[in-house]
Design an enzyme around this catalytic site. Structure first.
Site, short mmCIF file in Angstrom:
data_model
loop_
_atom_site.label_atom_id
_atom_site.label_comp_id
_atom_site.label_asym_id
_atom_site.label_seq_id
_atom_site.Cartn_x
_atom_site.Cartn_y
_atom_site.Cartn_z
CD GLU A 208 -2.91 1.24 2.77
OE1 GLU A 208 -3.63 2.27 2.50
OE2 GLU A 208 -2.52 0.28 2.69
CE LYS A 224 -9.86 -0.03 5.47
NZ LYS A 224 -8.61 -0.92 6.63
#
Length: 404
Positions: A208, A224
């Site tokens: 990420e 997410k």
């Protein structure tokens, strides 16, 4: 190269493992040694760090801890491991791309430098009995905490919260260089990092990006939404399709997207913040992930450090609304996060930067022989505690495999 760098008290390797997330500037970048450094104290760090940066136009490498810019924790200092924040101007910077090595900066002659690296002997750890990390939370206690958090959601205190648990091993003996190489072999990631600060190591296999700045363009790519990979091709494709179509996972993702848009709108030109990609599905060795990309144009009267502070800590590792969620994290998580869910990266002399989110990472102190790592997931009203616990295990699968 890494064994050579390990002679120094400080080094930072950034490695994209040949992933192409928004055109990476390099394959890997290694910063070694320190000419000067700034350590966060928790008092006036924005102003003091900016003054440190303004002293000299140079490359800087280092980290922001989870609590670098906030009062999320009452504790002034993290009891173990990395401090709130630390940046250093390296003595030596090596850039690797394809089959080329570029020496961006060196305090010694280039020929001598390359000779030193080539003559370094690789060091491998002794054959030791594999160890199994244990969690600070039992499964039963974890489920109890999730139920309590869902009561807060039901009352309207928050909509989503990232809840994490810590795994640890006392009296662990590892070779951080060797374990990092094994970790990236098992779980290569676009924002990998091997970071040493004195006796503390962070072995990071992060998928990420927190925030990148190129010129006046800011990009954030929160993750997410997770589903487990499967060795069976048909089942793996079904898992991917489930993630793509899951209303629960998409609702979690869009909440974080809205949070990031709100953060970026405070430091970007009006109307410039937009979602470049929503609900993108990206596959990694252990999991499929849902990743969205938000982009904006930084206001001319805002500096890059204000941009980082406005978006920190990142929405994917906190929740919505952010301040309330950070208070709940302090209340319900049983240990401080330290560098976990913080950020490691670099700042260029032109004040561009790129920072990851420190997840899927092993933390190790080679004096105390203490090893730890964390795993978490986004909790909503619709979350099932058992499945959230399993998600934590899925995310830590690569680390568990390497350590065992």
């Amino acid at each position: 190269m890494l064994n050579w760098a390990n002679r120094f008290n400080i080094f930072c390797l950034l490695d994209n493992n040949n992933y192409s997330f928004e055109q990476p500037a390099f394959e890997s970048l290694l910063a070694v040694g320190s000419v000067r450094s700034y350590t966060f104290t928790g008092k006036n760090d924005l102003q003091n760090f900016q003054a440190f940066i303004d002293e000299n136009s140079s490359w800087l490498f280092g980290h922001f801890g989870y609590n670098a810019f906030s009062n999320a924790y009452k504790m002034e200092n993290v009891s173990e491991g990395f401090c709130k924040g630390f940046f250093f101007e390296p003595e030596i910077i090596l850039k690797l791309s394809n089959n080329n090595i570029e020496i961006i900066k060196s305090s010694i002659g280039h020929e001598i430098l390359l000779q030193q690296i080539e003559e370094t002997t690789e060091v491998f750890g002794e054959n030791i009995i594999p160890f199994k990390p244990v969690s600070l939370l039992t499964k039963e206690k974890y489920i109890e905490q999730i139920i309590e958090l869902q009561k807060h959601i039901l009352r309207g205190d928050c909509y989503e919260i990232n809840f994490c648990q810590k795994f640890y091993v006392s009296n662990a003996t590892i070779n951080p260089i060797e374990i990092y190489q094994k970790l990236t072999a098992v779980s290569p990631a676009p924002f990998g990092s091997l970071y040493k600060l004195n006796n503390d190591y962070c072995l990071c296999a992060s998928p990420e990006r927190f925030l990148q700045k190129k010129g006046n363009i800011l990009i954030s790519q929160p993750i997410k939404g997770t589903s487990r990979r499967d060795t069976n091709t048909t089942k793996d494709e079904e898992s991917k399709i489930y993630l793509q179509n899951s209303e629960k996972e998409k609702s979690e993702n869009v909440m974080v997207v809205d949070l990031v848009r709100n953060d970026m709108s405070m430091i970007c030109e009006k109307g410039s913040v937009h979602v470049k990609e929503l609900f993108g599905i990206y596959s990694f060795p252990q999991v499929h992930q849902m990743i969205s990309t938000i982009q904006g144009i930084l206001c001319a009267d805002k500096n890059f450090l204000q941009a980082i502070a406005a978006c920190y800590p990142m929405g994917s590792m906190t929740g919505a609304p952010k301040q309330k969620v950070m208070e709940l994290i302090e209340q319900y998580e049983v240990t401080e996060r330290g560098l976990f869910s913080g950020s490691i990266g670099y700042i260029t002399p032109e004040r561009d930067f790129d920072f990851n989110v420190v997840i899927r990472s092993v933390f190790y102190n080679d004096i105390k022989k203490y090893l730890s790592f964390y795993a978490g997931s986004g909790i909503t009203f619709y979350s099932e505690a058992e499945k959230e616990y399993d998600e934590c295990l899925s995310k830590s699968e690569a680390i568990m495999k390497v350590l065992s």
